[in-house]
Structure formats: C-alpha cells, structure tokens
Design an enzyme around this catalytic site. Structure first.
Site, PDB file in Angstrom:
ATOM      1  N   SER A  44       0.815  -1.180   0.061  1.00  0.00           N
ATOM      2  CA  SER A  44       0.049   0.023   0.226  1.00  0.00           C
ATOM      3  C   SER A  44       0.723   1.199  -0.066  1.00  0.00           C
ATOM      4  O   SER A  44       0.321   2.344  -0.440  1.00  0.00           O
ATOM      5  CB  SER A  44      -0.994   0.156   1.162  1.00  0.00           C
ATOM      6  OG  SER A  44      -0.170  -0.328   2.425  1.00  0.00           O
ATOM      7  N   GLY A  82      -1.880  -4.231   0.914  1.00  0.00           N
ATOM      8  CA  GLY A  82      -2.148  -5.546   1.492  1.00  0.00           C
ATOM      9  C   GLY A  82      -1.104  -6.769   1.341  1.00  0.00           C
ATOM     10  O   GLY A  82      -1.100  -7.647   1.923  1.00  0.00           O
ATOM     11  N   ASN A 111       3.638  -5.277   5.673  1.00  0.00           N
ATOM     12  CA  ASN A 111       2.310  -6.363   5.996  1.00  0.00           C
ATOM     13  C   ASN A 111       2.917  -7.710   6.477  1.00  0.00           C
ATOM     14  O   ASN A 111       2.327  -8.241   7.565  1.00  0.00           O
ATOM     15  CB  ASN A 111       1.654  -6.669   4.685  1.00  0.00           C
ATOM     16  CG  ASN A 111       0.916  -5.288   4.267  1.00  0.00           C
ATOM     17  OD1 ASN A 111       0.291  -4.860   5.059  1.00  0.00           O
ATOM     18  ND2 ASN A 111       0.764  -5.000   3.078  1.00  0.00           N
ATOM     19  N   ASP A 192      -4.103   6.748  10.050  1.00  0.00           N
ATOM     20  CA  ASP A 192      -3.704   5.498  10.727  1.00  0.00           C
ATOM     21  C   ASP A 192      -2.299   5.408  11.243  1.00  0.00           C
ATOM     22  O   ASP A 192      -1.641   4.510  11.780  1.00  0.00           O
ATOM     23  CB  ASP A 192      -3.905   4.309   9.662  1.00  0.00           C
ATOM     24  CG  ASP A 192      -3.165   4.391   8.348  1.00  0.00           C
ATOM     25  OD1 ASP A 192      -2.326   5.494   8.381  1.00  0.00           O
ATOM     26  OD2 ASP A 192      -3.432   3.946   7.250  1.00  0.00           O
ATOM     27  N   HIS A 195       0.519   5.095   6.677  1.00  0.00           N
ATOM     28  CA  HIS A 195       0.499   5.854   5.507  1.00  0.00           C
ATOM     29  C   HIS A 195       0.468   7.119   5.317  1.00  0.00           C
ATOM     30  O   HIS A 195       0.023   7.860   5.707  1.00  0.00           O
ATOM     31  CB  HIS A 195      -0.849   5.112   4.545  1.00  0.00           C
ATOM     32  CG  HIS A 195      -0.890   3.657   4.635  1.00  0.00           C
ATOM     33  ND1 HIS A 195      -1.907   3.284   5.555  1.00  0.00           N
ATOM     34  CD2 HIS A 195      -0.554   2.617   4.014  1.00  0.00           C
ATOM     35  CE1 HIS A 195      -1.873   1.531   5.562  1.00  0.00           C
ATOM     36  NE2 HIS A 195      -1.075   1.536   4.234  1.00  0.00           N
TER      37      HIS A 195
END
Length: 221
Positions: A44, A82, A111, A192, A195
């Site tokens: 991502s 992801g 991830n 979050d 990112h």
C-alpha cells in the site's frame, strides 16, 4: 529493354542488401525497448493507499523519468495494498516475463511484520525475489521499511538487518527506510499512522530517486 531489366534487378538487390544491413539495428532497438522498463512491486505504500492514484510516488516517478531520462522508461506499478512478500513472490515470475524490466524496485515487508512473520521468513521471500529479478537480467532496488516502536528495538533491528544483509550479499541498491523524513511528521502521515498523505508523496520519491536514477543510466544486466 535489357538496360531497364538490369536497372530493376539492381534496385531489388540494393533494397535487399539495405534491409539486411538494417536488421541488426532494428533487433537492437526492439531489445532496448523491451528492456527499458521499471517494475515496482510493493504494497500500500506504493499503491497510493487512500489518496488519488495520480498523486502516488510511483505515478510521480513516471513524470520525473519522462523529464529527466532519454528515452524515458515505462514505469509499471504492480503494487497491491495488503501485499506480502509471499504474495508478491508468487506474482513475480509472470510480471518479469511480461514486462522484461531493466530495473525491479521491491518495496515489501510491512504487512509481513504486521502479521507477525519472522524476519527469517521475510528474508527468504525477498531473497528469492532478488535472485529471480537478477536472473531475468534486471537490476534491483530494495526499499526498506520499519514498524511502530511498540514492536520493540530487537525486532526492529532484525528487520533492518534483513534488508542490509540482502543488499550486501546480492550487491543491490538499498534505501534503508522508504519513509525517512515522512514517518511521524505532522501532516505527512494519514490518520492510521502507517500511510503517507498525498502531500508526502514528493518527499517519498525524493528518497527513492538518488538510488534509482543511477540504475536507469546503466546498461541492462
């Protein structure tokens, strides 16, 4: 009449010879075109997560190479939000065969860490991707990642060692931390905390560019 026939045959022979002389040049040009691509395989962080795709650093990279590299390579963004190293490793052979890149940029590992994959497993998958890319004739740029401090200093150190060790063993270019100067900076990270925002994307590209540009100016492996 005989002169006309002779002239016609001479012209045919000339065209045939000219065509034969051009074949090697055309073959070289075709090979150069098929080898003049940058393949970005990431997660991502490279897939423009939750921001307009046009503002992502990979899209900005295409704009920059179009301005600074002649002829400009095509940038193929094969990043998926992801994505794990295991998933990317499965997809990589088909991507290499289809695009025949001169450079492969690998941005993976976040991830895996978030899912608790051991650094040894992460290393094994990344190693296979590097080896496959080099066997396909591509140069490799490895983009390192980090995890939140709550993972502990020991785990974070092992993670860093994975990237540094692979770069040293396989002689590949390494950016130790993709989000250097971006992570934890107000306004540059999304809510979050994982990112980067659209505003941060030029800075991310600026981190990558000094290591990527020399690879673009080198002949294919």
């Amino acid at each position: 009449m005989y002169r006309a026939k002779w002239a016609g045959r001479a012209a045919q022979v000339f065209l045939l010879l000219a065509g034969l002389l051009l074949l090697p040049a055309l073959a070289c040009a075709k090979g150069a075109n098929t080898r003049h691509a940058v393949l970005v395989v990431g997660d991502s962080l490279s897939a423009a997560h939750n921001i307009p795709a046009a503002s992502g650093w990979v899209n900005l990279l295409q704009q920059r190479v179009s301005q600074q590299i002649t002829p400009p390579p095509t940038v193929i963004n094969a990043s998926i939000s992801g994505e794990t190293t295991a998933g990317a490793l499965t997809r990589l052979p088909a991507l290499l065969e289809k695009h025949r890149p001169s450079v492969v940029v690998i941005e993976l590992g976040g991830n895996d860490a978030l899912r608790g994959l051991s650094p040894a497993q992460l290393r094994g998958n990344l190693e296979k991707m590097i080896v496959a890319s080099q066997k396909a004739g591509a140069k490799v740029l490895l983009l390192g990642i980090d995890v939140p401090p709550n993972y502990g200093p020991a785990y974070r150190d092992r993670l860093r060692q994975v990237y540094a060790g692979l770069a040293s063993q396989y002689k590949v270019a390494l950016l130790p931390f993709l989000l250097e100067g971006v992570a934890l900076q107000p306004g540059l990270m999304q809510g979050d905390g994982l990112h980067p925002t659209a505003k941060a994307q030029p800075k991310v590209l600026d981190n990558v560019w000094p290591l990527l540009k020399p690879l673009l100016n080198e002949p294919p492996n």
